[in-house]
Design a protein around this motif. Structure first.
Motif, short mmCIF file in Angstrom:
data_model
loop_
_atom_site.label_atom_id
_atom_site.label_comp_id
_atom_site.label_asym_id
_atom_site.label_seq_id
_atom_site.Cartn_x
_atom_site.Cartn_y
_atom_site.Cartn_z
N LEU A 118 0.83 -1.21 0.00
CA LEU A 118 0.00 0.00 0.00
C LEU A 118 0.86 1.25 0.00
CD1 LEU A 118 -2.71 1.51 0.36
CD2 LEU A 118 -2.45 1.16 2.83
N MET A 119 1.88 1.29 0.84
CA MET A 119 2.74 2.47 0.94
C MET A 119 3.58 2.66 -0.32
SD MET A 119 2.20 4.12 3.68
CE MET A 119 3.68 5.12 3.79
N GLY A 148 -4.47 -1.83 -13.18
CA GLY A 148 -4.10 -1.46 -11.83
C GLY A 148 -4.19 -2.62 -10.86
N VAL A 149 -5.23 -3.45 -11.02
CA VAL A 149 -5.38 -4.61 -10.15
C VAL A 149 -4.28 -5.63 -10.41
CG1 VAL A 149 -6.85 -6.60 -9.65
CG2 VAL A 149 -7.86 -4.33 -9.82
N LEU A 178 -5.81 -2.02 -2.36
CA LEU A 178 -5.03 -2.52 -1.23
C LEU A 178 -5.45 -1.91 0.11
CD1 LEU A 178 -1.48 -2.50 -2.84
CD2 LEU A 178 -2.66 -4.51 -1.94
N LEU A 179 -5.95 -0.67 0.09
CA LEU A 179 -6.23 0.05 1.33
C LEU A 179 -7.17 -0.71 2.26
CD1 LEU A 179 -5.92 2.55 3.10
CD2 LEU A 179 -7.70 3.66 1.73
N PRO A 180 -8.39 -1.09 1.84
CA PRO A 180 -9.27 -1.80 2.78
C PRO A 180 -8.76 -3.19 3.14
CG PRO A 180 -10.24 -1.75 0.58
CD PRO A 180 -9.04 -0.86 0.54
N VAL A 181 -8.10 -3.85 2.18
CA VAL A 181 -7.59 -5.20 2.45
C VAL A 181 -6.50 -5.15 3.52
CG1 VAL A 181 -6.46 -7.22 1.44
CG2 VAL A 181 -8.15 -5.95 0.11
N GLN A 229 -2.63 3.25 -12.70
CA GLN A 229 -2.47 1.91 -12.14
C GLN A 229 -2.12 1.96 -10.66
OE1 GLN A 229 -0.47 -1.03 -14.94
NE2 GLN A 229 0.08 0.89 -15.91
N LEU A 230 -1.27 2.90 -10.28
CA LEU A 230 -0.88 2.99 -8.88
C LEU A 230 -2.06 3.41 -8.00
CD1 LEU A 230 2.64 4.68 -9.17
CD2 LEU A 230 2.15 2.33 -8.49
N VAL A 231 -2.86 4.35 -8.47
CA VAL A 231 -4.02 4.78 -7.68
C VAL A 231 -5.03 3.65 -7.56
CG1 VAL A 231 -6.01 6.33 -7.62
CG2 VAL A 231 -3.74 7.23 -8.18
N VAL A 232 -5.34 2.98 -8.65
CA VAL A 232 -6.28 1.86 -8.60
C VAL A 232 -5.76 0.77 -7.67
CG1 VAL A 232 -7.26 -0.06 -9.93
CG2 VAL A 232 -7.32 2.25 -10.86
N GLY A 233 -4.50 0.39 -7.86
CA GLY A 233 -3.92 -0.65 -7.02
C GLY A 233 -3.90 -0.26 -5.56
N GLY A 234 -3.57 1.00 -5.28
CA GLY A 234 -3.53 1.46 -3.90
C GLY A 234 -4.90 1.45 -3.26
#
Length: 308
Positions: free
Chosen positions: A40-41, A70-71, A188-191, A180-185
Protein backbone atom coordinates in the motif's frame (compact mmCIF):
# COMPACT_ATOMS: atom_id res chain seq x y z
CA UNK A 1 16.40 3.83 -35.93
CA UNK A 2 18.51 1.07 -34.44
CA UNK A 3 19.95 3.66 -32.07
CA UNK A 4 16.43 4.49 -30.88
CA UNK A 5 15.78 0.83 -30.12
CA UNK A 6 19.04 0.53 -28.19
CA UNK A 7 18.16 3.67 -26.24
CA UNK A 8 14.74 2.23 -25.42
CA UNK A 9 16.41 -0.93 -24.16
CA UNK A 10 18.76 1.01 -21.94
CA UNK A 11 15.89 3.03 -20.48
CA UNK A 12 13.98 -0.20 -19.87
CA UNK A 13 16.95 -1.65 -17.99
CA UNK A 14 16.55 1.02 -15.30
CA UNK A 15 13.40 -0.77 -14.09
CA UNK A 16 14.88 -4.17 -13.15
CA UNK A 17 17.95 -2.48 -11.72
CA UNK A 18 15.66 -0.52 -9.40
CA UNK A 19 13.44 -3.53 -8.64
CA UNK A 20 16.52 -5.54 -7.72
CA UNK A 21 16.83 -3.41 -4.59
CA UNK A 22 13.36 -4.34 -3.29
CA UNK A 23 14.34 -7.49 -1.39
CA UNK A 24 17.28 -5.87 0.38
CA UNK A 25 15.30 -2.75 1.30
CA UNK A 26 12.38 -4.87 2.53
CA UNK A 27 14.60 -7.06 4.66
CA UNK A 28 16.78 -4.32 6.09
CA UNK A 29 14.50 -1.29 6.45
CA UNK A 30 10.76 -1.97 6.31
CA UNK A 31 8.53 -3.07 9.24
CA UNK A 32 8.59 -6.89 9.49
CA UNK A 33 5.69 -9.11 8.41
CA UNK A 34 3.53 -6.36 6.91
CA UNK A 35 3.42 -7.19 3.17
CA UNK A 36 0.04 -5.55 2.51
CA UNK A 37 0.99 -2.34 4.29
CA UNK A 38 4.32 -2.26 2.44
CA UNK A 39 2.51 -2.74 -0.88
CA UNK A 40 0.00 0.00 0.00
CA UNK A 41 2.74 2.47 0.94
CA UNK A 42 4.57 1.70 -2.25
CA UNK A 43 1.54 2.28 -4.48
CA UNK A 44 -0.95 4.84 -3.22
CA UNK A 45 1.26 7.83 -2.24
CA UNK A 46 3.23 7.55 -5.48
CA UNK A 47 0.05 7.19 -7.53
CA UNK A 48 -1.64 10.22 -5.97
CA UNK A 49 1.51 12.29 -6.47
CA UNK A 50 1.73 11.36 -10.15
CA UNK A 51 -2.00 11.95 -10.68
CA UNK A 52 -1.65 15.43 -9.16
CA UNK A 53 1.18 16.14 -11.60
CA UNK A 54 -0.39 14.68 -14.76
CA UNK A 55 -3.98 15.82 -14.00
CA UNK A 56 -5.39 13.37 -16.51
CA UNK A 57 -8.20 10.89 -15.87
CA UNK A 58 -9.16 7.91 -18.04
CA UNK A 59 -11.80 8.32 -20.73
CA UNK A 60 -14.25 5.88 -22.26
CA UNK A 61 -13.16 2.25 -22.16
CA UNK A 62 -9.96 3.23 -20.41
CA UNK A 63 -11.83 3.47 -17.11
CA UNK A 64 -12.23 -0.30 -16.93
CA UNK A 65 -8.92 -0.99 -18.64
CA UNK A 66 -7.13 1.14 -16.07
CA UNK A 67 -8.87 -0.82 -13.31
CA UNK A 68 -7.81 -4.17 -14.81
CA UNK A 69 -4.20 -3.06 -15.26
CA UNK A 70 -4.10 -1.46 -11.83
CA UNK A 71 -5.38 -4.61 -10.15
CA UNK A 72 -3.00 -6.91 -12.04
CA UNK A 73 0.19 -4.82 -12.11
CA UNK A 74 -0.21 -3.19 -8.70
CA UNK A 75 -3.14 -4.31 -6.52
CA UNK A 76 -2.35 -8.02 -6.76
CA UNK A 77 1.28 -7.94 -7.88
CA UNK A 78 2.69 -5.75 -5.10
CA UNK A 79 1.41 -7.81 -2.14
CA UNK A 80 2.53 -11.01 -3.86
CA UNK A 81 6.03 -9.56 -4.31
CA UNK A 82 6.20 -8.62 -0.64
CA UNK A 83 4.86 -12.04 0.38
CA UNK A 84 7.76 -13.52 -1.57
CA UNK A 85 10.20 -11.04 -0.01
CA UNK A 86 9.04 -11.86 3.52
CA UNK A 87 8.51 -15.60 2.99
CA UNK A 88 11.48 -16.66 0.86
CA UNK A 89 15.20 -16.07 0.80
CA UNK A 90 15.95 -13.44 -1.81
CA UNK A 91 17.79 -15.92 -3.99
CA UNK A 92 14.87 -18.32 -4.34
CA UNK A 93 12.45 -15.46 -4.98
CA UNK A 94 14.74 -14.18 -7.71
CA UNK A 95 14.93 -17.65 -9.30
CA UNK A 96 11.15 -17.88 -9.54
CA UNK A 97 10.95 -14.35 -10.95
CA UNK A 98 13.48 -15.35 -13.61
CA UNK A 99 10.80 -17.56 -15.18
CA UNK A 100 8.85 -14.40 -16.07
CA UNK A 101 10.24 -14.04 -19.63
CA UNK A 102 8.94 -17.49 -20.55
CA UNK A 103 5.50 -16.69 -19.12
CA UNK A 104 5.38 -13.33 -20.91
CA UNK A 105 6.30 -14.95 -24.22
CA UNK A 106 3.69 -17.67 -23.71
CA UNK A 107 0.95 -15.06 -23.12
CA UNK A 108 2.14 -12.66 -25.83
CA UNK A 109 1.65 -15.29 -28.53
CA UNK A 110 -2.15 -15.68 -28.22
CA UNK A 111 -2.92 -12.16 -26.93
CA UNK A 112 -0.87 -9.92 -29.22
CA UNK A 113 0.30 -12.43 -31.84
CA UNK A 114 3.95 -11.99 -30.91
CA UNK A 115 5.47 -15.37 -31.62
CA UNK A 116 8.41 -16.28 -29.39
CA UNK A 117 11.53 -16.71 -31.47
CA UNK A 118 13.89 -19.59 -30.82
CA UNK A 119 16.61 -17.11 -29.87
CA UNK A 120 14.43 -15.54 -27.20
CA UNK A 121 13.27 -18.85 -25.75
CA UNK A 122 16.85 -20.12 -25.54
CA UNK A 123 17.94 -16.77 -24.09
CA UNK A 124 15.24 -17.03 -21.42
CA UNK A 125 16.32 -20.57 -20.51
CA UNK A 126 19.97 -19.52 -20.36
CA UNK A 127 19.02 -16.58 -18.17
CA UNK A 128 16.98 -18.84 -15.88
CA UNK A 129 19.95 -21.19 -15.54
CA UNK A 130 22.18 -18.23 -14.80
CA UNK A 131 19.87 -16.98 -12.05
CA UNK A 132 19.81 -20.48 -10.58
CA UNK A 133 23.61 -20.44 -10.40
CA UNK A 134 23.61 -16.96 -8.92
CA UNK A 135 21.50 -18.07 -5.96
CA UNK A 136 22.78 -21.63 -5.64
CA UNK A 137 22.48 -22.87 -2.07
CA UNK A 138 20.14 -20.09 -0.91
CA UNK A 139 17.16 -22.20 0.12
CA UNK A 140 16.66 -21.65 3.87
CA UNK A 141 13.53 -20.08 5.29
CA UNK A 142 11.09 -21.21 2.58
CA UNK A 143 7.38 -20.79 3.39
CA UNK A 144 4.26 -21.82 1.46
CA UNK A 145 3.01 -18.23 1.36
CA UNK A 146 6.37 -17.12 0.02
CA UNK A 147 6.13 -19.61 -2.85
CA UNK A 148 2.54 -18.54 -3.61
CA UNK A 149 3.70 -14.93 -3.69
CA UNK A 150 6.63 -15.65 -6.00
CA UNK A 151 4.75 -17.77 -8.55
CA UNK A 152 1.62 -15.63 -8.37
CA UNK A 153 3.54 -12.42 -8.96
CA UNK A 154 5.09 -13.89 -12.11
CA UNK A 155 1.70 -14.86 -13.53
CA UNK A 156 -0.21 -11.64 -12.84
CA UNK A 157 2.59 -9.30 -13.90
CA UNK A 158 3.12 -11.18 -17.15
CA UNK A 159 -0.57 -10.87 -18.01
CA UNK A 160 -0.63 -7.19 -17.04
CA UNK A 161 2.44 -6.34 -19.10
CA UNK A 162 1.09 -8.09 -22.20
CA UNK A 163 -2.26 -6.30 -21.85
CA UNK A 164 -0.45 -2.96 -21.79
CA UNK A 165 0.89 -3.74 -25.26
CA UNK A 166 -2.42 -5.14 -26.49
CA UNK A 167 -4.45 -2.11 -25.48
CA UNK A 168 -1.93 0.58 -26.55
CA UNK A 169 -2.70 3.32 -24.01
CA UNK A 170 -3.50 6.74 -25.57
CA UNK A 171 -1.59 8.67 -22.90
CA UNK A 172 1.99 9.11 -21.75
CA UNK A 173 3.75 6.67 -19.49
CA UNK A 174 3.55 8.80 -16.34
CA UNK A 175 -0.23 9.07 -16.73
CA UNK A 176 -0.59 5.35 -17.32
CA UNK A 177 1.53 4.59 -14.25
CA UNK A 178 -0.49 7.04 -12.12
CA UNK A 179 -3.79 5.35 -13.02
CA UNK A 180 -2.47 1.91 -12.14
CA UNK A 181 -0.88 2.99 -8.88
CA UNK A 182 -4.02 4.78 -7.68
CA UNK A 183 -6.28 1.86 -8.60
CA UNK A 184 -3.92 -0.65 -7.02
CA UNK A 185 -3.53 1.46 -3.90
CA UNK A 186 -7.30 1.88 -3.46
CA UNK A 187 -7.73 -1.88 -3.82
CA UNK A 188 -5.03 -2.52 -1.23
CA UNK A 189 -6.23 0.05 1.33
CA UNK A 190 -9.27 -1.80 2.78
CA UNK A 191 -7.59 -5.20 2.45
CA UNK A 192 -4.51 -4.05 4.38
CA UNK A 193 -6.65 -2.55 7.15
CA UNK A 194 -8.83 -5.65 7.47
CA UNK A 195 -6.03 -8.21 7.35
CA UNK A 196 -3.15 -6.43 9.09
CA UNK A 197 -4.97 -3.85 11.19
CA UNK A 198 -3.66 -0.40 12.06
CA UNK A 199 -0.45 0.80 10.40
CA UNK A 200 2.78 0.01 12.27
CA UNK A 201 5.09 2.64 13.66
CA UNK A 202 7.41 4.01 11.00
CA UNK A 203 10.90 4.94 12.13
CA UNK A 204 13.51 6.83 10.11
CA UNK A 205 14.96 3.73 8.35
CA UNK A 206 11.46 2.56 7.38
CA UNK A 207 10.58 6.01 6.05
CA UNK A 208 13.75 6.01 3.96
CA UNK A 209 12.91 2.53 2.68
CA UNK A 210 9.38 3.51 1.67
CA UNK A 211 10.67 6.67 0.01
CA UNK A 212 13.17 4.63 -2.01
CA UNK A 213 10.76 1.96 -3.21
CA UNK A 214 8.05 4.55 -3.83
CA UNK A 215 10.10 6.96 -5.92
CA UNK A 216 12.88 4.88 -7.48
CA UNK A 217 11.40 1.39 -7.29
CA UNK A 218 7.94 2.46 -8.45
CA UNK A 219 7.60 5.83 -10.21
CA UNK A 220 10.94 5.76 -12.02
CA UNK A 221 10.98 1.99 -12.57
CA UNK A 222 7.46 1.67 -13.95
CA UNK A 223 7.87 4.68 -16.21
CA UNK A 224 10.99 3.09 -17.72
CA UNK A 225 9.40 -0.35 -17.97
CA UNK A 226 6.25 0.80 -19.76
CA UNK A 227 8.39 3.04 -21.95
CA UNK A 228 10.15 -0.11 -23.10
CA UNK A 229 6.90 -2.03 -23.57
CA UNK A 230 5.57 0.73 -25.81
CA UNK A 231 8.59 0.51 -28.12
CA UNK A 232 9.96 -3.04 -28.00
CA UNK A 233 8.51 -6.55 -28.26
CA UNK A 234 7.20 -7.95 -24.99
CA UNK A 235 9.61 -10.89 -25.15
CA UNK A 236 12.65 -8.65 -25.49
CA UNK A 237 11.51 -6.42 -22.62
CA UNK A 238 10.81 -9.37 -20.34
CA UNK A 239 14.37 -10.64 -20.86
CA UNK A 240 15.73 -7.29 -19.70
CA UNK A 241 13.93 -8.04 -16.43
CA UNK A 242 16.56 -10.70 -15.71
CA UNK A 243 18.81 -7.85 -14.58
CA UNK A 244 16.68 -7.80 -11.42
CA UNK A 245 18.33 -10.84 -9.74
CA UNK A 246 21.76 -9.70 -10.93
CA UNK A 247 21.21 -6.45 -9.04
CA UNK A 248 19.96 -8.37 -6.01
CA UNK A 249 23.07 -10.54 -6.02
CA UNK A 250 25.45 -7.60 -6.28
CA UNK A 251 23.69 -5.80 -3.43
CA UNK A 252 23.66 -8.97 -1.34
CA UNK A 253 27.41 -9.34 -1.73
CA UNK A 254 28.04 -5.66 -1.05
CA UNK A 255 25.71 -5.10 1.91
CA UNK A 256 24.70 -8.48 3.32
CA UNK A 257 28.01 -10.36 3.13
CA UNK A 258 26.57 -13.01 0.81
CA UNK A 259 28.97 -15.43 -0.84
CA UNK A 260 30.18 -14.83 -4.39
CA UNK A 261 32.48 -17.24 -6.19
CA UNK A 262 33.10 -18.81 -9.58
CA UNK A 263 29.62 -20.36 -9.70
CA UNK A 264 27.93 -17.01 -9.12
CA UNK A 265 30.24 -15.33 -11.64
CA UNK A 266 29.28 -17.92 -14.26
CA UNK A 267 25.62 -17.39 -13.41
CA UNK A 268 25.94 -13.65 -13.84
CA UNK A 269 27.67 -14.12 -17.20
CA UNK A 270 24.86 -16.41 -18.38
CA UNK A 271 22.18 -13.94 -17.30
CA UNK A 272 23.83 -11.03 -19.06
CA UNK A 273 24.43 -13.16 -22.13
CA UNK A 274 20.78 -14.20 -22.20
CA UNK A 275 19.62 -10.59 -21.91
CA UNK A 276 21.87 -9.42 -24.74
CA UNK A 277 21.12 -12.37 -27.02
CA UNK A 278 17.39 -11.85 -26.57
CA UNK A 279 17.64 -8.33 -28.02
CA UNK A 280 18.98 -9.48 -31.40
CA UNK A 281 16.75 -9.00 -34.39
CA UNK A 282 15.45 -11.99 -36.29
CA UNK A 283 16.27 -12.08 -40.01
CA UNK A 284 12.99 -13.83 -40.76
CA UNK A 285 10.81 -11.01 -39.54
CA UNK A 286 11.90 -7.43 -39.22
CA UNK A 287 8.47 -5.87 -39.52
CA UNK A 288 8.08 -3.25 -36.86
CA UNK A 289 4.90 -3.07 -34.84
CA UNK A 290 3.44 0.43 -34.54
CA UNK A 291 4.67 1.98 -31.30
CA UNK A 292 2.33 3.54 -28.80
CA UNK A 293 1.70 7.10 -29.95
CA UNK A 294 0.80 9.29 -27.03
CA UNK A 295 -0.03 12.99 -26.57
CA UNK A 296 2.71 13.35 -23.95
CA UNK A 297 5.34 11.25 -25.68
CA UNK A 298 4.96 11.18 -29.48
CA UNK A 299 6.46 7.93 -30.67
CA UNK A 300 8.37 7.38 -33.86
CA UNK A 301 8.25 4.25 -35.90
CA UNK A 302 11.13 2.06 -34.77
CA UNK A 303 12.31 -1.39 -35.85
CA UNK A 304 11.77 -4.16 -33.34
CA UNK A 305 14.82 -6.00 -32.11
CA UNK A 306 13.48 -9.39 -33.10
CA UNK A 307 10.66 -10.88 -35.15
CA UNK A 308 7.20 -11.50 -33.76
Amino acid sequence: METNAVRAGLVTAVAPLAWGTTYLVTEQLLPPDRPLFAALMRALPAGLLLLAVTRTLPRGSWWWKAVVLGVLNIGVFFPLVFLAAYGLPGGLAATVQAASPLVVMALAWPLIRERPTAVRVVSALVGLLGVGLLVLGSRDGVTALGLVGAFGSVAVSALGFVLVKRWAPPVGMLTLVSWQLVVGGLVLLPVALLVEGAPPAIDAPAAAGFLWIGVVGTIVAYYCWFHGLSRLPAGAVSLVGLLNPVTGTVLGVAFAAEAFGLTQALGMALVLGGVLAGQRRSRRSRRAAPPVATPEEPAVREPVLAGR
